[in-house]
Design a protein around this motif. Structure first.
Motif, PDB file in Angstrom:
ATOM      1  N   MET A 267       0.857  -1.177   0.000  1.00 40.96           N
ATOM      2  CA  MET A 267       0.000   0.000   0.000  1.00 40.96           C
ATOM      3  C   MET A 267       0.895   1.230   0.000  1.00 40.96           C
ATOM      4  O   MET A 267       1.846   1.318   0.763  1.00 40.96           O
ATOM      5  N   ARG A 268       0.557   2.195  -0.852  1.00 39.74           N
ATOM      6  CA  ARG A 268       1.309   3.453  -0.935  1.00 39.74           C
ATOM      7  C   ARG A 268       0.486   4.564  -0.302  1.00 39.74           C
ATOM      8  O   ARG A 268      -0.575   4.919  -0.797  1.00 39.74           O
ATOM      9  N   GLU A 269       0.974   5.088   0.795  1.00 38.14           N
ATOM     10  CA  GLU A 269       0.287   6.166   1.509  1.00 38.14           C
ATOM     11  C   GLU A 269       1.181   7.396   1.496  1.00 38.14           C
ATOM     12  O   GLU A 269       2.385   7.307   1.718  1.00 38.14           O
ATOM     13  N   LEU A 270       0.601   8.551   1.243  1.00 40.23           N
ATOM     14  CA  LEU A 270       1.349   9.803   1.211  1.00 40.23           C
ATOM     15  C   LEU A 270       1.633  10.298   2.625  1.00 40.23           C
ATOM     16  O   LEU A 270       0.900   9.982   3.565  1.00 40.23           O
ATOM     17  N   THR A 271       2.665  11.096   2.746  1.00 42.72           N
ATOM     18  CA  THR A 271       2.981  11.703   4.037  1.00 42.72           C
ATOM     19  C   THR A 271       2.187  12.997   4.196  1.00 42.72           C
ATOM     20  O   THR A 271       1.763  13.609   3.215  1.00 42.72           O
ATOM     21  N   LYS A 272       2.011  13.416   5.424  1.00 42.57           N
ATOM     22  CA  LYS A 272       1.339  14.684   5.695  1.00 42.57           C
ATOM     23  C   LYS A 272       2.234  15.833   5.247  1.00 42.57           C
ATOM     24  O   LYS A 272       3.456  15.748   5.358  1.00 42.57           O
ATOM     25  N   PRO A 273       1.646  16.927   4.784  1.00 42.14           N
ATOM     26  CA  PRO A 273       2.442  18.099   4.421  1.00 42.14           C
ATOM     27  C   PRO A 273       3.173  18.676   5.640  1.00 42.14           C
ATOM     28  O   PRO A 273       2.683  18.573   6.775  1.00 42.14           O
ATOM     29  N   THR A 274       4.302  19.277   5.387  1.00 39.63           N
ATOM     30  CA  THR A 274       5.086  19.908   6.440  1.00 39.63           C
ATOM     31  C   THR A 274       4.251  20.971   7.149  1.00 39.63           C
ATOM     32  O   THR A 274       3.560  21.757   6.509  1.00 39.63           O
ATOM     33  N   GLY A 275       4.304  20.974   8.451  1.00 47.23           N
ATOM     34  CA  GLY A 275       3.625  21.991   9.237  1.00 47.23           C
ATOM     35  C   GLY A 275       2.245  21.604   9.721  1.00 47.23           C
ATOM     36  O   GLY A 275       1.696  22.254  10.609  1.00 47.23           O
ATOM     37  N   VAL A 276       1.657  20.563   9.156  1.00 45.18           N
ATOM     38  CA  VAL A 276       0.309  20.161   9.547  1.00 45.18           C
ATOM     39  C   VAL A 276       0.258  19.752  11.017  1.00 45.18           C
ATOM     40  O   VAL A 276      -0.653  20.131  11.758  1.00 45.18           O
ATOM     41  N   ASP A 277       1.250  18.988  11.452  1.00 44.26           N
ATOM     42  CA  ASP A 277       1.254  18.506  12.841  1.00 44.26           C
ATOM     43  C   ASP A 277       1.398  19.636  13.857  1.00 44.26           C
ATOM     44  O   ASP A 277       1.001  19.486  15.012  1.00 44.26           O
TER      45      ASP A 277
END
Length: 103
Positions: free
Chosen positions: A1-11
């Motif tokens: 499964m290929r899952e994208l990472t969250k954009p920088t700064g979201v966390d």
């Protein structure tokens, strides 16, 4: 499964909210949406459909920008192609969409 990472700064934003998740699985699109966020908010007078139109425009701009950076494609031409593809696909797929609203 290929899952994208969250954009920088979201966390770093405690109010960050995931609005859309789109997967191609089993040769079909699979989509989860956070519907009603603007409509149901006590402190919002934003039209839900207008807001989603803006979300779709943001996505298109990121696609065109990303393809310009990664593949050297012309941003303006890509945006025009995306607009035309959206209009055509919207007309062709207007009927027969399957899925349901989950609360």
């Amino acid at each position: 499964m290929r899952e994208l990472t969250k954009p920088t700064g979201v966390d770093a934003d405690p109010r960050a909210t995931e609005m859309i998740r789109f997967w191609l699985a089993n040769n079909e699109p699979n989509i989860s949406l956070l519907l009603g966020m603007w409509e149901d908010a006590d402190d919002s007078d934003v039209d839900e459909l207008w807001a989603w139109g803006n979300v779709l425009a943001d996505i298109a701009q990121h696609i065109a920008n990303g393809l310009e950076q990664s593949h050297g494609w012309d941003y303006s031409s890509s945006m025009e192609t995306l607009r035309q593809a959206f209009i055509q696909a919207s007309r062709e797929r207007d009927l027969g969409l399957e899925g349901g609203y989950v609360e």
